[in-house]
Write an enzyme that holds these catalytic residues in place. Structure first.
Site, mmCIF file in Angstrom:
data_model
loop_
_atom_site.group_PDB
_atom_site.id
_atom_site.type_symbol
_atom_site.label_atom_id
_atom_site.label_comp_id
_atom_site.label_asym_id
_atom_site.label_seq_id
_atom_site.Cartn_x
_atom_site.Cartn_y
_atom_site.Cartn_z
ATOM 1 N N THR A 184 -6.570 -7.977 0.399
ATOM 2 C CA THR A 184 -7.572 -6.943 0.111
ATOM 3 C C THR A 184 -8.474 -6.595 1.301
ATOM 4 O O THR A 184 -9.570 -6.111 1.105
ATOM 5 C CB THR A 184 -8.434 -7.369 -1.096
ATOM 6 O OG1 THR A 184 -9.091 -8.605 -0.758
ATOM 7 C CG2 THR A 184 -7.609 -7.539 -2.339
ATOM 8 N N ASP A 221 -6.070 -12.175 -2.566
ATOM 9 C CA ASP A 221 -6.631 -12.834 -1.387
ATOM 10 C C ASP A 221 -7.764 -11.987 -0.824
ATOM 11 O O ASP A 221 -7.588 -10.804 -0.560
ATOM 12 C CB ASP A 221 -5.525 -12.979 -0.327
ATOM 13 C CG ASP A 221 -6.044 -13.599 0.956
ATOM 14 O OD1 ASP A 221 -6.593 -14.713 0.895
ATOM 15 O OD2 ASP A 221 -5.914 -12.970 2.021
ATOM 16 N N TYR A 275 -13.895 -9.666 5.005
ATOM 17 C CA TYR A 275 -13.199 -8.416 4.694
ATOM 18 C C TYR A 275 -14.183 -7.347 4.200
ATOM 19 O O TYR A 275 -13.902 -6.627 3.237
ATOM 20 C CB TYR A 275 -12.104 -8.632 3.645
ATOM 21 C CG TYR A 275 -10.986 -9.584 4.042
ATOM 22 C CD1 TYR A 275 -10.817 -10.021 5.352
ATOM 23 C CD2 TYR A 275 -10.079 -10.029 3.094
ATOM 24 C CE1 TYR A 275 -9.790 -10.886 5.697
ATOM 25 C CE2 TYR A 275 -9.044 -10.901 3.433
ATOM 26 C CZ TYR A 275 -8.917 -11.326 4.738
ATOM 27 O OH TYR A 275 -7.906 -12.182 5.079
HETATM 28 P P1 NAP Z 1 0.831 -7.479 6.004
HETATM 29 O O1 NAP Z 1 0.665 -7.771 4.577
HETATM 30 O O2 NAP Z 1 1.954 -8.069 6.767
HETATM 31 O O3 NAP Z 1 0.883 -5.889 6.184
HETATM 32 C C1 NAP Z 1 0.016 -5.032 5.552
HETATM 33 C C2 NAP Z 1 0.363 -3.644 6.043
HETATM 34 O O4 NAP Z 1 1.676 -3.340 5.626
HETATM 35 C C3 NAP Z 1 -0.555 -2.572 5.520
HETATM 36 O O5 NAP Z 1 -0.959 -1.727 6.569
HETATM 37 C C4 NAP Z 1 0.318 -1.814 4.530
HETATM 38 O O6 NAP Z 1 0.038 -0.433 4.548
HETATM 39 C C5 NAP Z 1 1.709 -2.063 5.023
HETATM 40 N N1 NAP Z 1 2.698 -2.123 3.938
HETATM 41 C C6 NAP Z 1 2.652 -2.838 2.801
HETATM 42 N N2 NAP Z 1 3.753 -2.617 2.047
HETATM 43 C C7 NAP Z 1 4.505 -1.709 2.735
HETATM 44 C C8 NAP Z 1 5.738 -1.046 2.466
HETATM 45 N N3 NAP Z 1 6.438 -1.299 1.336
HETATM 46 N N4 NAP Z 1 6.208 -0.179 3.382
HETATM 47 C C9 NAP Z 1 5.528 0.085 4.524
HETATM 48 N N5 NAP Z 1 4.339 -0.502 4.834
HETATM 49 C C10 NAP Z 1 3.830 -1.388 3.935
HETATM 50 O O7 NAP Z 1 -0.437 -7.841 6.912
HETATM 51 P P2 NAP Z 1 -1.925 -8.181 6.797
HETATM 52 O O8 NAP Z 1 -2.698 -7.177 6.012
HETATM 53 O O9 NAP Z 1 -2.336 -8.464 8.180
HETATM 54 O O10 NAP Z 1 -1.909 -9.510 5.980
HETATM 55 C C11 NAP Z 1 -1.838 -9.479 4.558
HETATM 56 C C12 NAP Z 1 -3.031 -10.109 3.925
HETATM 57 O O11 NAP Z 1 -3.139 -11.459 4.418
HETATM 58 C C13 NAP Z 1 -4.361 -9.435 4.261
HETATM 59 O O12 NAP Z 1 -4.678 -8.383 3.362
HETATM 60 C C14 NAP Z 1 -5.282 -10.606 4.107
HETATM 61 O O13 NAP Z 1 -5.614 -10.736 2.737
HETATM 62 C C15 NAP Z 1 -4.457 -11.765 4.590
HETATM 63 N N6 NAP Z 1 -4.696 -12.121 5.997
HETATM 64 C C16 NAP Z 1 -5.348 -13.218 6.238
HETATM 65 C C17 NAP Z 1 -5.601 -13.586 7.511
HETATM 66 C C18 NAP Z 1 -6.323 -14.849 7.745
HETATM 67 O O14 NAP Z 1 -6.583 -15.223 8.881
HETATM 68 N N7 NAP Z 1 -6.624 -15.544 6.725
HETATM 69 C C19 NAP Z 1 -5.196 -12.830 8.590
HETATM 70 C C20 NAP Z 1 -4.510 -11.701 8.312
HETATM 71 C C21 NAP Z 1 -4.268 -11.373 7.022
HETATM 72 P P3 NAP Z 1 -0.255 0.396 3.167
HETATM 73 O O15 NAP Z 1 -1.659 0.073 2.770
HETATM 74 O O16 NAP Z 1 -0.055 1.814 3.594
HETATM 75 O O17 NAP Z 1 0.758 -0.078 2.167
#
Ligand code: NAP
Length: 267
Positions: A30, A69, A74
């Site tokens: 989120t 999450d 965030y």
């Molecule tokens: P991710 O889930 O690998 O990628 C998210 C991105 O992928 C978004 O821009 C989304 O865009 C796109 N996406 C999702 N489904 C898709 C699809 N079917 N086709 C094309 N694009 C798609 O990366 P992340 O956001 O970096 O990580 C995910 C989550 O992990 C975060 O939201 C956060 O909660 C958590 N996180 C935690 C940490 C940490 O250090 N704890 C670090 C990074 C992330 P759309 O919105 O356009 O779908």
């Protein structure tokens, strides 16, 4: 346990290690409902309004997603979840401590005092008496946090007090990840088609029956093939759940379909 979504996309819940908490194999990240500064996504975006966030959360529930999450870092994410989460009791909420995002910049505080205040603040934002999972949000110096800071022992105490059901760390190193697997309930690790570095953490967690939550499984939106990326993560033994951040209902539907298809082939 099977959660039957209204739209017929059943998603079998899985135990988050030995924590006693059951989560969907696809979780919802989120970041994008609360923050659009200093993020590493392929395109810039507007933070969705309340109606769109509510629609997204309803859709997630309908698809069988029960795992969400969030983090204080965030932006308004925790507060908005507290306001907008439908059927609040049905969700497993994972939040974090340690990273503070203010005025467009991150800073870190892993002290006991900040950890306790942060969890108490998260509970207020989320409108909950307790939170399911709290992770220390590592700044990259995992072992320094583990050896020299009080965040983990504070979370352990808060677990004993009933304010937190499970705790662990979102790590960035193999050494830190393995330590967390050995001593806590849950690790959040990076794992994707381009980065297998933390695989030993996942393997150790499988051996010790600890929860593994994968972040950046779609390489923050840079994965060349979404289907291939999901297959790679979900078919890896030891992975409990993959958190995918999306604010697109179409992507969420497609991701749930892919998940269901991949998991049907692994049982
Ligand atoms: P991710 O889930 O690998 O990628 C998210 C991105 O992928 C978004 O821009 C989304 O865009 C796109 N996406 C999702 N489904 C898709 C699809 N079917 N086709 C094309 N694009 C798609 O990366 P992340 O956001 O970096 O990580 C995910 C989550 O992990 C975060 O939201 C956060 O909660 C958590 N996180 C935690 C940490 C940490 O250090 N704890 C670090 C990074 C992330 P759309 O919105 O356009 O779908």
């Amino acid at each position: 346990m099977v959660r039957a979504g209204k739209m017929g996309h059943d998603m079998k819940l899985r135990p988050l290690g030995s924590s006693g908490i059951d989560v969907s194999p696809l979780g919802l990240g989120t970041v994008k409902i609360g923050r659009n500064q200093q993020v590493r996504y392929p395109q810039g975006f507007d933070i969705p309004d309340d109606a769109r966030v509510s629609e997204l959360l309803e859709l997630a529930l309908d698809l069988g997603i029960n795992f969400i999450d969030t983090a204080p870092a965030y932006g308004s994410s925790e507060w908005r979840l507290g306001q907008l989460l439908p059927h609040a009791r049905d969700w497993v909420i994972m939040t974090k401590v340690g990273e503070i995002f203010e005025n467009g910049q991150s800073r870190f505080d892993f002290s006991a005092r900040h950890t306790r205040q942060s969890v108490e603040h998260s509970l207020k934002q989320l409108r909950r008496d307790w939170v399911d999972v709290v992770l220390v949000h590592s700044d990259g110096n995992d072992m320094d946090i583990i050896n020299n800071a009080e965040a983990l022992e504070t979370l352990e105490r808060m677990k004993q007090e009933g304010l937190v059901r499970a705790f662990g760390m979102s790590t960035k190193t193999v050494e830190g990840g393995c330590w967390i697997v050995e001593h806590t309930d849950v690790v959040m690790a990076t794992y994707n088609l381009e980065n297998n570095t933390e695989l030993p953490v996942i393997k150790l967690a499988q051996k010790l029956n600890k929860g593994v939550v994968v972040k950046k499984g779609l390489q923050s939106g840079h994965a060349a093939s979404v289907e291939h990326a999901f297959r790679h993560v979900l078919m890896q033994p030891g992975v409990t759940s993959m958190i995918v951040g999306t604010i697109s209902p179409d992507h969420m539907r497609a991701n749930a379909e892919i998940c269901k298809r991949v998991l049907a082939q692994t049982v």
